[in-house]
Scaffold this active site. Structure first.
Site, PDB file in Angstrom:
ATOM      1  N   GLN B 258      57.330 -10.366 -31.752  1.00 37.05           N
ATOM      2  CA  GLN B 258      57.843 -11.355 -32.691  1.00 37.05           C
ATOM      3  C   GLN B 258      58.859 -10.719 -33.627  1.00 37.05           C
ATOM      4  O   GLN B 258      59.913 -11.297 -33.896  1.00 37.05           O
ATOM      5  CB  GLN B 258      56.673 -11.946 -33.494  1.00 37.05           C
ATOM      6  CG  GLN B 258      56.953 -13.306 -34.089  1.00 37.05           C
ATOM      7  CD  GLN B 258      57.301 -14.322 -33.020  1.00 37.05           C
ATOM      8  OE1 GLN B 258      56.678 -14.358 -31.959  1.00 37.05           O
ATOM      9  NE2 GLN B 258      58.319 -15.115 -33.262  1.00 37.05           N
ATOM     10  N   HIS B 327      52.448 -19.014 -33.264  1.00 35.94           N
ATOM     11  CA  HIS B 327      51.732 -18.363 -32.162  1.00 35.94           C
ATOM     12  C   HIS B 327      50.454 -17.723 -32.694  1.00 35.94           C
ATOM     13  O   HIS B 327      50.500 -17.049 -33.716  1.00 35.94           O
ATOM     14  CB  HIS B 327      52.570 -17.234 -31.544  1.00 35.94           C
ATOM     15  CG  HIS B 327      53.938 -17.658 -31.111  1.00 35.94           C
ATOM     16  ND1 HIS B 327      55.079 -17.314 -31.807  1.00 35.94           N
ATOM     17  CD2 HIS B 327      54.349 -18.385 -30.044  1.00 35.94           C
ATOM     18  CE1 HIS B 327      56.136 -17.812 -31.189  1.00 35.94           C
ATOM     19  NE2 HIS B 327      55.741 -18.467 -30.121  1.00 35.94           N
TER      20      HIS B 327
END
Lengths: 431, 431
Positions: B258, B327
């Protein structure tokens, strides 16, 4: 009101104007709203109280911020029996229709042994705006609140301005019936700000719905993204497709039921019978003076009404699609053939005995519908507007070894090495 | 990166800051975008060409406005076999997952003989924005285009800037695979304007989706209501909930997958094992220098990374809900117990062998997900974003006589006499 005939030379241009007519009020309210929302965000309760004093003319520290559940219950119990029965019937039917909208979760394994699915959950809290004064409709409260409760929203908050402290008891009764949890006496852009950001005793919500004036609509637009909102609402419209075998008075009343809402609403009749068209026009003119809403209806009909004569009702349907109307009546004996040709409409009313107004109150489907051609891409309010979906995924080591290499290749191609690494480290071959 | 422990005295305040951290860039682009959109609305093609010259440095009359389907096909056919197979696998799995999202129509009669239902149809046309340069991801094109095609969208339009005429061939290949119908070499706010208003040869669409920079995001926000859009996108985030029995390198790579996207992304680990927390922190520091994306990942991790030690993983779940992450990885042997406690998350990745990156590419669920706490009220992109629902209603004369009186009562109570009349005229008793 304009009269058009698809046979006229200038029809295409005139119809194009009808489709594109900008009926939205152009008030430059965006800046005012921005100032109000910032103040509420920064100063919370104090700003809400100040704007309420300024715009609604009452001091919340005197009138009180909340209307208590007991007051809503009392308003409901004080209703005259006929009206209470009507509200009860509406609520029960709206609830039944929306229960069927509840989405089903999915959870399955595919051929590669991958677990896949989606789970729906309600938002924690929703806020419903209810306008004050003339436009405070109990039916509108039911249409917003019941889908939220069916979705499973635990905290349902209503905000409504009470100018000079005045309260609409019918709306309170509907709030009781719909199970609203909190009622706050605040309105305008400041109420939308309080719902989106939170303001002291008014805790923030996740979704804001409900009709309002230009300031409220603009405030919802500006907080969109901080919270979910229902569609931006514009002036509404009705399109009636009718053959010559209808009672002209019935169709005239249907056209006027839209026109009486607001001076910017649009009422359009398509018919294949020029004589019938004339008789409807006469009936409209005869009915308007009888209405308590005559002035609004007259202005709307004169400015935005239309009667369009077509060669056949089938030929009207592509024109209807271009209008993408909020409400569409198909006033013929067997409406299914026409209905099958409709692509863009918010809600369709089938047959001679289904006036649009029945859908505004008791039928069950939602009356919060996309306006201003937005039925091209938007839907009426539903249970889904108060829920969200969480997708999920579960791989076994075997499944990861099967899908991993393709992921590694794509991640490298996109220049994202940590993406590739997070997969590659877990692969047996450690590529 | 900050380290927190729920046992710390200052935990509540520090965690609150993490939840509220505004990571969105505050560039004051709203005014610029308004100017661009107005120019495109008023001057169409000419304005689009002028802005393209100004911002992308090429003359559309020389480079051409469109990229032809044959060029997309050629790009696909020129892919190296491994990459083509990876794209094929991704497209097939994304299509399979989204096929299951197709809604079912309803059409039924209730106890009063009222016909009720809802019919879903695709929008006529959708536009997908694809950023140019480094952030042009073929996976992102698949994730936007395939749901539109599964929904049944007939005209699927892609817009993408080609600065100095440069074209990303991997994106063209994906466009071919996904069945995109038109590709235009325009980007920025002017491309969003062309999609929303139409601009000469670029006809307007009904829904606009796809990622972009701050100008593109703001332009989408400003045209919302003219067209449908996907959710306003902010910086993304990952939350990993992991026990001490994971490989620290695996979890470190997940956090970095990420962090490498953007300097404003947020990566957060919750664990009940303080030793493991330490080993993950070390692994992150060890891995970063190995990445081609080291600089971005370092900045994001330092500024927005967090490792939080909790008493138990169950105790982490209410904190996860407050973050409402885009997420969420549940890296434990049996993730179901934790998953059952999740209320707010865009997508959940179950078990030790489900790194988030597998969902970015080939697993099937959509990777366009709500960011910045929006999973409280929003969902990932789906087939439903490219469809709309038309409700419908049909009453017999008998049914109208049953439901009519309540409608008349409510319409009168709301001060809408034409509504009442349109029903009353049709009642046998003519009340």
């Amino acid at each position: 009101m304009i009269r058009l005939d698809t046979q006229d030379a200038g029809f295409a241009a005139a119809f194009g104007e009808l489709v594109d007519a900008r009926r939205e009020s152009d008030a430059d309210v965006a800046r005012d709203v921005q100032v109000i929302l910032r103040a509420v965000r920064d100063d919370g309760e104090a700003a809400v109280a100040a704007f309420t004093k300024q715009f609604d003319g009452h001091d919340l520290s005197e009138t009180g911020w909340r209307i208590e559940p007991a007051d809503c219950r009392a308003a409901y119990e004080a209703l005259e029996p006929e009206l209470r029965a009507a509200l009860d019937l509406a609520a029960a039917r709206i609830r039944a229709y929306h229960e069927k909208q509840k989405p089903t979760d999915s959870d399955y394994f595919d051929g590669q042994g991958v677990r896949l699915g989606a789970r729906w959950t309600a938002v924690d809290a929703a806020g419903i705006y209810v306008p004050g004064g003339r436009a405070a409709y109990p039916s509108s409260l039911l249409m917003n609140a019941i889908p939220a409760k069916v979705a499973g929203v635990e905290r349902l908050v209503m905000v409504t301005p009470t100018p000079k402290g005045e309260i609409n008891h019918l709306v309170l009764a509907a709030a009781h019936l719909a199970g609203v949890d909190e009622v706050w006496r605040v309105g305008g852009a400041q109420a939308i700000g309080a719902l989106a950001y939170g303001a002291g005793r008014i805790q923030r919500v996740d979704v804001v719905t409900g009709p309002g004036n230009a300031w409220v609509a603009e405030a919802k637009r500006q907080v969109y993204g901080m919270v979910g909102i229902d569609m931006v609402a514009g002036p509404s419209e009705i399109v009636v497709v009718a053959d010559g075998r209808n009672d002209p008075d019935w169709i005239a009343a249907d056209l006027l039921s839209q026109a009486e809402h607001d001076t910017v609403t649009q009422s359009i009749l398509f018919t294949d019978d020029a004589d019938f068209a004339e008789r409807v026009a006469e009936a409209v003119d005869r009915q308007i003076p009888e209405l308590a809403t005559a002035s609004v209806a007259r202005t709307a009909w004169d400015a935005n009404g239309a009667i369009i004569v077509v060669d056949s009702l089938e030929a009207a349907m592509p024109l209807v699609d271009r209008l993408a109307p909020e409400h569409l009546e198909l006033a013929v004996d067997d409406p299914q053939g026409l209905f099958d040709r409709v692509r863009h409409a918010g809600s369709v009313f089938l047959g001679r005995h289904t006036p649009e107004a029945i859908g505004d109150y008791v039928a069950g489907p939602n009356h919060v519908l996309p306006t201003g051609r937005r039925a091209r891409f938007a839907s009426g309010l539903s249970v889904l507007d108060f829920m969200k979906r969480t997708s999920f995924l579960g791989l076994t080591e075997t499944a990861l070894n099967e899908l991993g290499p393709a992921t590694v290749a794509l991640a490298h191609a996109e220049g994202l090495p940590a993406h590739a690494k997070s997969v590659a480290l877990r692969l047996r071959l450690n590529r």
